[in-house]
Design a protein around this motif. Structure first.
Motif, PDB file in Angstrom:
ATOM      1  N   MET A   1      16.798  46.567  29.146  1.00 10.97           N
ATOM      2  CA  MET A   1      16.198  46.828  27.832  1.00 10.97           C
ATOM      3  C   MET A   1      15.599  48.240  27.713  1.00 10.97           C
ATOM      4  O   MET A   1      15.942  48.985  26.780  1.00 10.97           O
ATOM      5  N   PRO A   2      14.697  48.646  28.628  1.00 13.99           N
ATOM      6  CA  PRO A   2      14.141  50.002  28.482  1.00 13.99           C
ATOM      7  C   PRO A   2      15.201  51.097  28.629  1.00 13.99           C
ATOM      8  O   PRO A   2      15.121  52.139  27.970  1.00 13.99           O
TER       9      PRO A   2
ATOM     10  N   SER B   1      18.289  50.760  27.725  1.00 20.87           N
ATOM     11  CA  SER B   1      19.016  50.733  26.466  1.00 20.87           C
ATOM     12  C   SER B   1      18.240  51.503  25.394  1.00 20.87           C
ATOM     13  O   SER B   1      18.818  52.280  24.619  1.00 20.87           O
ATOM     14  N   LEU B   2      16.921  51.300  25.367  1.00 22.06           N
ATOM     15  CA  LEU B   2      16.076  52.026  24.403  1.00 22.06           C
ATOM     16  C   LEU B   2      16.135  53.539  24.667  1.00 22.06           C
ATOM     17  O   LEU B   2      16.038  54.337  23.743  1.00 22.06           O
TER      18      LEU B   2
END
Lengths: 225, 391
Positions: free
Chosen positions: A109-110, A112-113
């Motif tokens: 997730m991070p 991807s961000l």
């Protein structure tokens, strides 16, 4: 040693009806790079508020927080989000994994961000999950993992962007003693090249605090003498 | 985060509560389907109009000035003095007029399916194919030039069904006047299907009308001159006659259809607003349920705009899925409508056109965007510490 994070004369005052509550009162504190600092204190002493301000989740009523000489208290929200993504990692007491994502996707997730391409972030996530001993559980969703496993995934997520400062709020608070020990070892193990990561952890547990290089005691929103 | 990852995350977010999401999408499907069915009627009328006008041969139709009906649905009372035919014929060379044809129009029954239109032309000097170039004879024969006063009829396929007429049968228009069916037309498009064609003089006698026509049709050597010629006729016969081109007729009818469209869209707007509120409610509930999760995402480094986009995209996805489903269900609805009225009218009154599909997708998109704005604003403005319960 190099100073990495500094809180200078910070106060946090919350409105409470017609009155106000002072959660932190002109507190100054600095953290050295590569050191583990434990912040301890009784409930309501202002530990979590301090961590909120240090991590950029909240802004102080007065004073400043500087990370590597960059004042994060005056940053616009959008920039601050990007800054947190690049420099800070977070581990919460109740894991706070995203329930619709599996272990690997949570770790990704991070990344991807941060705009890391799919193949690279996938490889990074698998590598980190291996390090925390969860390579075989990468496709499991949070509700399919035990508390200890969820916290390992949370640690893997916090480490994914290779942050310079890791914040942990009662990381073993919801775990049994032996699982908690394992988590603590994972958090305090040296980084590659025998260098420790800067770790700022909040705890009630003095056994956990004993592993820190420095212990900071807080009471009533101020450092205990 | 790229758009594909954001879309995946939004879809996963919707699938968290599949039943609620599905019910909301069904709400949108119903709203969009009702809009598609309502507006497909206008599209069907519009296309039928195009077909009919293309089947109507006259480049210009002339009526008595002051008549407030369009020439297609012209007054059944013949009020145009036949003397204008010869006056218009004197302009033939000057205005490039090929033919001046008086006609009589009357309707029997109603437009609900039991009725038909009777059109009469002077077959002494006119062929039906002069007026309706696409018309084809199915069986029997045309009315001959020698049958200007004969009681004979050529019947359109839908009119034959409606009036229960076969070749050789007699059409009774009065106690004494019976018209023998000498020809049946092939099934075609438009008004000719529901019409029965008689000789002008015969119908005048039956209706006891003398020296009057319902209107005068004018064929030009070059149809492109219709507008200019109509203007000249209107100038020359100001106060007496009113000349309209096919375009004028279409414009008048198109305006009437557009008013109908607006009315039907207004009705379907109610369903759309209800559907939009359902989406907004679903997304807002999702935002409240995921407050902590949004707090986590923000804490680990997502910008407020990321959360905003995520929530709007969820709303948009629901609306678009509902929109696509609504178009499909609406299309099935138009098939049902056309099936139900197939015996009443000869045209497909409900049609799903590309324009209508585009409108439905556009409406669904706007609906999704509008419905998602408030929840997205709420989600993007969450205070991290409050969302995480860290105050």
């Amino acid at each position: 040693m190099t100073q990495i994070l500094e809180a200078k004369d910070i106060s946090k005052i919350y409105p409470s009806g017609e009155d106000t509550v002072t959660a932190l009162n002109h507190l100054s504190l600095s953290f050295e790079a590569g050191k583990i600092t434990a912040i301890v204190g009784p409930s309501g002493s202002g530990k979590s508020t301090l961590l909120n301000l240090l991590a950029g989740f909240d802004r102080p009523s007065s004073g400043s927080v500087k990370h590597q000489s960059t004042d994060i208290t005056t940053m616009p929200e959008t920039l601050l989000a990007t800054y947190r993504l690049a420099h800070f990692g977070f581990i919460f007491q109740n894991y706070n994994l995203i329930s619709i994502l599996n272990a690997q996707e949570n770790v990704e997730m991070p990344l991807s961000l941060a705009g890391v391409p799919r193949a690279k972030r996938s490889a990074t996530a698998i590598e980190i999950l291996k390090r925390v001993g969860l390579a075989k559980r990468s496709t499991h969703y949070p509700n399919q993992l035990s508390g200890g496993e969820q916290q390992r995934v949370a640690i893997a997520r916090a480490l994914a962007t290779n942050p310079s400062v890791l914040f942990a709020d009662e990381p073993t608070g919801n775990l049994d003693t032996s699982t908690g020990k394992g988590i603590l070892e994972l958090l305090t193990e040296p980084m590659e090249g025998s260098q420790h990561r800067t770790l700022i952890l909040i705890t009630h547990d003095m056994e956990v605090a004993a592993r820190a290089d420095t212990i900071v005691r807080i009471r009533d929103g101020a450092l205990e003498a | 985060m790229n758009f594909a990852d954001l879309s995946t995350l939004a879809l996963r977010g919707l699938m968290r509560r599949p039943v609620r999401t599905l019910l909301t999408i069904i709400g949108i499907v119903v709203a969009v389907a009702s809009m598609v069915v309502f507006l497909s009627l206008g599209e069907g009328f519009r296309r039928a109009l195009g077909d009919q006008v293309s089947n109507i041969g006259p480049d210009i139709q002339v009526q008595l000035a002051g008549s407030d009906t369009s020439s297609v649905f012209g007054s059944p009372i013949p009020d145009v003095p036949i003397s204008f035919v010869s006056k218009l014929e004197t302009l033939k060379e000057e205005l490039g007029i090929r033919q001046v044809i008086p006609y009589m129009l009357t309707a029997r029954g109603s437009f609900s399916g039991s009725g038909y239109v009777i059109l009469a032309y002077p077959f002494e000097n006119t062929k039906l194919t002069d007026v309706y170039p696409n018309m084809k004879l199915g069986s029997g024969r045309w009315i001959l030039p020698s049958e200007g006063n004969a009681k004979v009829a050529v019947v359109g396929s839908q009119a034959a069904k409606t009036a229960k007429l076969a070749l050789g049968d007699e059409l009774r228009l009065s106690r004494t006047d019976r018209y023998k069916v000498v020809g049946l037309l092939e099934k075609g498009e438009g008004i000719t299907d529901s019409a029965i064609f008689l000789p002008f003089a015969s119908l005048s006698s039956t209706l006891a009308v003398s020296g009057k026509a319902t209107g005068i049709a004018i064929k030009l050597n070059d149809a492109a001159d219709a507008r200019a010629t109509a203007n000249i006729i209107n100038q020359r016969f100001a106060g007496d006659l009113k000349a309209q081109t096919q375009g004028d007729v279409v414009q008048v009818l198109d305006k009437a259809i557009a008013i109908g469209d607006a009315f039907r869209f207004g009705i379907s707007l109610i369903a759309l607003i209800v559907g939009g509120l359902a989406v907004a409610n679903t997304v807002m509930m999702g935002v409240y349920e995921r407050t902590k999760e949004f707090g986590v995402i923000r804490a680990i480094g997502a910008k407020p705009s990321f959360v905003f986009q995520l929530v709007v995209l969820e709303s948009l996805l629901m609306a678009l899925l509902g929109g696509v489903g609504g178009i499909f269900v609406g299309w099935l609805g138009t098939i049902a409508v056309n099936f139900a009225v197939r015996d009443l009218v000869s045209v497909e009154i409900a049609q799903v056109t590309f324009r209508l599909v585009g409108l439905a997708v556009g409406v669904a998109t706007v609906l999704g965007l509008l419905s998602g704005l408030l929840p997205a604003r709420t989600a993007s403005r969450l205070v991290i510490t409050q969302a995480l319960g860290r105050n």
